[in-house]
Design a protein around this motif. Structure first.
Motif, PDB file in Angstrom:
ATOM      1  N   LEU A  37       0.850  -1.185   0.000  1.00  0.00           N
ATOM      2  CA  LEU A  37       0.000   0.000   0.000  1.00  0.00           C
ATOM      3  C   LEU A  37       0.884   1.232   0.000  1.00  0.00           C
ATOM      4  CD1 LEU A  37      -1.492  -2.331   1.769  1.00  0.00           C
ATOM      5  CD2 LEU A  37      -3.081  -0.504   2.275  1.00  0.00           C
ATOM      6  N   LEU A  38       0.617   2.155  -0.921  1.00  0.00           N
ATOM      7  CA  LEU A  38       1.376   3.399  -1.004  1.00  0.00           C
ATOM      8  C   LEU A  38       0.422   4.573  -1.074  1.00  0.00           C
ATOM      9  CD1 LEU A  38       3.119   1.171  -2.960  1.00  0.00           C
ATOM     10  CD2 LEU A  38       4.720   3.032  -2.585  1.00  0.00           C
ATOM     11  N   PHE A  47       8.450   4.990  -8.189  1.00  0.00           N
ATOM     12  CA  PHE A  47       9.487   3.987  -8.419  1.00  0.00           C
ATOM     13  C   PHE A  47       9.114   2.666  -7.741  1.00  0.00           C
ATOM     14  CE2 PHE A  47      13.377   1.772  -7.249  1.00  0.00           C
ATOM     15  CZ  PHE A  47      14.010   1.666  -8.483  1.00  0.00           C
ATOM     16  N   VAL A  48       8.654   2.738  -6.485  1.00  0.00           N
ATOM     17  CA  VAL A  48       8.269   1.527  -5.751  1.00  0.00           C
ATOM     18  C   VAL A  48       7.121   0.811  -6.466  1.00  0.00           C
ATOM     19  CG1 VAL A  48       7.281   0.637  -3.589  1.00  0.00           C
ATOM     20  CG2 VAL A  48       9.079   2.384  -3.521  1.00  0.00           C
ATOM     21  N   VAL A  49       6.100   1.554  -6.856  1.00  0.00           N
ATOM     22  CA  VAL A  49       4.955   0.945  -7.548  1.00  0.00           C
ATOM     23  C   VAL A  49       5.411   0.250  -8.822  1.00  0.00           C
ATOM     24  CG1 VAL A  49       2.801   1.434  -8.797  1.00  0.00           C
ATOM     25  CG2 VAL A  49       3.222   2.499  -6.560  1.00  0.00           C
ATOM     26  N   ASP A  50       6.188   0.940  -9.642  1.00  0.00           N
ATOM     27  CA  ASP A  50       6.631   0.364 -10.919  1.00  0.00           C
ATOM     28  C   ASP A  50       7.470  -0.897 -10.708  1.00  0.00           C
ATOM     29  OD1 ASP A  50       5.282   2.400 -12.217  1.00  0.00           O
ATOM     30  OD2 ASP A  50       7.094   3.593 -12.613  1.00  0.00           O
ATOM     31  N   GLU A  51       8.392  -0.858  -9.755  1.00  0.00           N
ATOM     32  CA  GLU A  51       9.233  -2.024  -9.469  1.00  0.00           C
ATOM     33  C   GLU A  51       8.392  -3.168  -8.888  1.00  0.00           C
ATOM     34  OE1 GLU A  51      12.621  -2.514 -10.186  1.00  0.00           O
ATOM     35  OE2 GLU A  51      12.237  -0.694 -11.364  1.00  0.00           O
ATOM     36  N   ALA A  52       7.451  -2.843  -8.008  1.00  0.00           N
ATOM     37  CA  ALA A  52       6.591  -3.867  -7.394  1.00  0.00           C
ATOM     38  C   ALA A  52       5.731  -4.560  -8.448  1.00  0.00           C
ATOM     39  CB  ALA A  52       5.721  -3.240  -6.309  1.00  0.00           C
ATOM     40  N   LEU A  53       5.240  -3.801  -9.414  1.00  0.00           N
ATOM     41  CA  LEU A  53       4.435  -4.402 -10.486  1.00  0.00           C
ATOM     42  C   LEU A  53       5.272  -5.365 -11.334  1.00  0.00           C
ATOM     43  CD1 LEU A  53       2.265  -1.360 -11.602  1.00  0.00           C
ATOM     44  CD2 LEU A  53       1.514  -3.395 -10.334  1.00  0.00           C
ATOM     45  N   LYS A  54       6.532  -5.006 -11.584  1.00  0.00           N
ATOM     46  CA  LYS A  54       7.430  -5.895 -12.336  1.00  0.00           C
ATOM     47  C   LYS A  54       7.605  -7.229 -11.612  1.00  0.00           C
ATOM     48  CE  LYS A  54      10.214  -2.143 -14.242  1.00  0.00           C
ATOM     49  NZ  LYS A  54      11.535  -1.480 -14.149  1.00  0.00           N
ATOM     50  N   THR A  58       0.709  -7.381  -5.595  1.00  0.00           N
ATOM     51  CA  THR A  58      -0.549  -6.641  -5.593  1.00  0.00           C
ATOM     52  C   THR A  58      -0.226  -5.280  -4.991  1.00  0.00           C
ATOM     53  OG1 THR A  58      -1.849  -8.653  -5.305  1.00  0.00           O
ATOM     54  CG2 THR A  58      -2.909  -6.567  -4.697  1.00  0.00           C
ATOM     55  N   VAL A  59      -0.614  -4.215  -5.693  1.00  0.00           N
ATOM     56  CA  VAL A  59      -0.287  -2.855  -5.264  1.00  0.00           C
ATOM     57  C   VAL A  59      -1.571  -2.041  -5.141  1.00  0.00           C
ATOM     58  CG1 VAL A  59       0.955  -0.734  -5.837  1.00  0.00           C
ATOM     59  CG2 VAL A  59       1.966  -2.960  -6.408  1.00  0.00           C
ATOM     60  N   VAL A  60      -1.711  -1.379  -3.998  1.00  0.00           N
ATOM     61  CA  VAL A  60      -2.841  -0.497  -3.734  1.00  0.00           C
ATOM     62  C   VAL A  60      -2.290   0.914  -3.542  1.00  0.00           C
ATOM     63  CG1 VAL A  60      -4.752   0.025  -2.156  1.00  0.00           C
ATOM     64  CG2 VAL A  60      -4.096  -2.369  -2.585  1.00  0.00           C
ATOM     65  N   VAL A  61      -2.863   1.892  -4.237  1.00  0.00           N
ATOM     66  CA  VAL A  61      -2.454   3.287  -4.072  1.00  0.00           C
ATOM     67  C   VAL A  61      -3.615   4.054  -3.461  1.00  0.00           C
ATOM     68  CG1 VAL A  61      -1.707   5.383  -5.251  1.00  0.00           C
ATOM     69  CG2 VAL A  61      -0.762   3.174  -5.937  1.00  0.00           C
ATOM     70  N   VAL A  62      -3.336   4.644  -2.308  1.00  0.00           N
ATOM     71  CA  VAL A  62      -4.318   5.389  -1.506  1.00  0.00           C
ATOM     72  C   VAL A  62      -4.081   6.868  -1.772  1.00  0.00           C
ATOM     73  CG1 VAL A  62      -5.138   5.779   0.842  1.00  0.00           C
ATOM     74  CG2 VAL A  62      -4.194   3.541   0.228  1.00  0.00           C
ATOM     75  N   LEU A  63      -4.915   7.462  -2.635  1.00  0.00           N
ATOM     76  CA  LEU A  63      -4.650   8.817  -3.122  1.00  0.00           C
ATOM     77  C   LEU A  63      -5.307   9.913  -2.292  1.00  0.00           C
ATOM     78  CD1 LEU A  63      -5.076   8.136  -6.924  1.00  0.00           C
ATOM     79  CD2 LEU A  63      -2.937   8.686  -5.740  1.00  0.00           C
ATOM     80  N   PRO A  64      -4.600  11.031  -2.148  1.00  0.00           N
ATOM     81  CA  PRO A  64      -5.206  12.219  -1.540  1.00  0.00           C
ATOM     82  C   PRO A  64      -6.040  12.953  -2.587  1.00  0.00           C
ATOM     83  CG  PRO A  64      -2.950  12.698  -2.144  1.00  0.00           C
ATOM     84  CD  PRO A  64      -3.194  11.244  -2.472  1.00  0.00           C
ATOM     85  N   VAL A  65      -7.016  13.696  -2.119  1.00  0.00           N
ATOM     86  CA  VAL A  65      -7.923  14.408  -3.018  1.00  0.00           C
ATOM     87  C   VAL A  65      -7.173  15.365  -3.960  1.00  0.00           C
ATOM     88  CG1 VAL A  65      -8.494  16.287  -1.417  1.00  0.00           C
ATOM     89  CG2 VAL A  65     -10.180  15.525  -3.122  1.00  0.00           C
ATOM     90  N   GLU A  66      -6.056  15.920  -3.503  1.00  0.00           N
ATOM     91  CA  GLU A  66      -5.300  16.868  -4.332  1.00  0.00           C
ATOM     92  C   GLU A  66      -4.645  16.213  -5.544  1.00  0.00           C
ATOM     93  OE1 GLU A  66      -4.809  18.246   0.001  1.00  0.00           O
ATOM     94  OE2 GLU A  66      -4.698  16.352  -1.058  1.00  0.00           O
ATOM     95  N   ARG A  67      -4.549  14.891  -5.562  1.00  0.00           N
ATOM     96  CA  ARG A  67      -3.832  14.224  -6.645  1.00  0.00           C
ATOM     97  C   ARG A  67      -4.653  13.153  -7.357  1.00  0.00           C
ATOM     98  NH1 ARG A  67       1.773  15.125  -7.084  1.00  0.00           N
ATOM     99  NH2 ARG A  67       1.362  14.215  -9.099  1.00  0.00           N
ATOM    100  N   TYR A  68      -5.949  13.339  -7.443  1.00  0.00           N
ATOM    101  CA  TYR A  68      -6.783  12.387  -8.174  1.00  0.00           C
ATOM    102  C   TYR A  68      -6.463  12.363  -9.664  1.00  0.00           C
ATOM    103  CZ  TYR A  68     -10.034  11.631  -4.255  1.00  0.00           C
ATOM    104  OH  TYR A  68     -10.613  11.300  -3.068  1.00  0.00           O
ATOM    105  N   ASP A  69      -5.764  13.399 -10.157  1.00  0.00           N
ATOM    106  CA  ASP A  69      -5.458  13.498 -11.580  1.00  0.00           C
ATOM    107  C   ASP A  69      -4.365  12.517 -12.024  1.00  0.00           C
ATOM    108  OD1 ASP A  69      -3.470  14.782 -10.089  1.00  0.00           O
ATOM    109  OD2 ASP A  69      -3.090  16.292 -11.634  1.00  0.00           O
TER     110      ASP A  69
END
Length: 177
Positions: A37-38, A47-54, A58-69
């Motif tokens: 979870l990031l 970088f962590v997400v991309d490497e973890a996917l390789k 299973t990767v979960v990204v918990v986004l703040p409202v300011e970065r939904y884009d």
């Protein structure tokens, strides 16, 4: 086991990337069932997400409202929290069985403090050259006199990954309702 990853929101140097890559490879070998979870998809977190996917995590990204884009890669589980950056960290830490800090600034340190206060096991990678290295000097074992959980520091990412995986049988899932 759900492993919360606290990491810098800016890009980092090749040394830190190499340490993180070693950590993830050993984590995959030692506890392949782990979910990561990031709190975003930029800087070291990206970088962590991309490497973890390789490595087929299973990767979960918990986004703040300011970065939904932000556009996430295929296969990432996205959670739009409706919360600002610091509040998003509560969701990230509360949803994790353990927290691993791979190097960062104030946000990473806030997540370490939150995990400690919530009684979550905390593992911190040191010798990154990032501000979070100061945690070891400030809090060598515990954050305060309550001694909620011992903070574990490692300058060896492989050893840290193995220790995190040893935590798996002891990880306690907190549920509400």
């Amino acid at each position: 086991m759900q492993i919360g990853i606290a990491a810098h929101s800016s890009p980092v140097n090749a040394k830190v990337e190499s340490m993180v890559r070693e950590f993830l490879r050993e984590l995959r070998a030692s506890c392949p069932q782990a979910t990561l979870l990031l709190g975003g998809y930029w800087g070291l977190m990206k970088f962590v997400v991309d490497e973890a996917l390789k490595l087929n995590f299973t990767v979960v990204v918990v986004l703040p409202v300011e970065r939904y884009d932000v556009e996430l890669p295929q296969g990432v589980i996205r959670i739009d929290t409706g919360a600002e950056f610091r509040s998003r960290s509560v969701v990230l830490v509360r949803s994790s069985d353990v927290l691993v800090a791979l190097g960062g600034g104030a946000g990473t340190m806030i997540e370490v403090l939150m995990a400690y206060a919530m009684g979550k096991p905390v593992y911190v990678l040191t010798d990154t050259g990032l501000s979070s290295d100061a945690l070891q000097r400030a809090f060598p074992d515990y954050i305060d006199d309550r001694r909620v959980v011992r903070i574990r520091y490692f300058n060896d990412p492989i050893k840290m990954a193995r220790e995190v995986c040893r935590e798996a049988p002891r990880a306690v899932k907190i549920s509400f309702g």
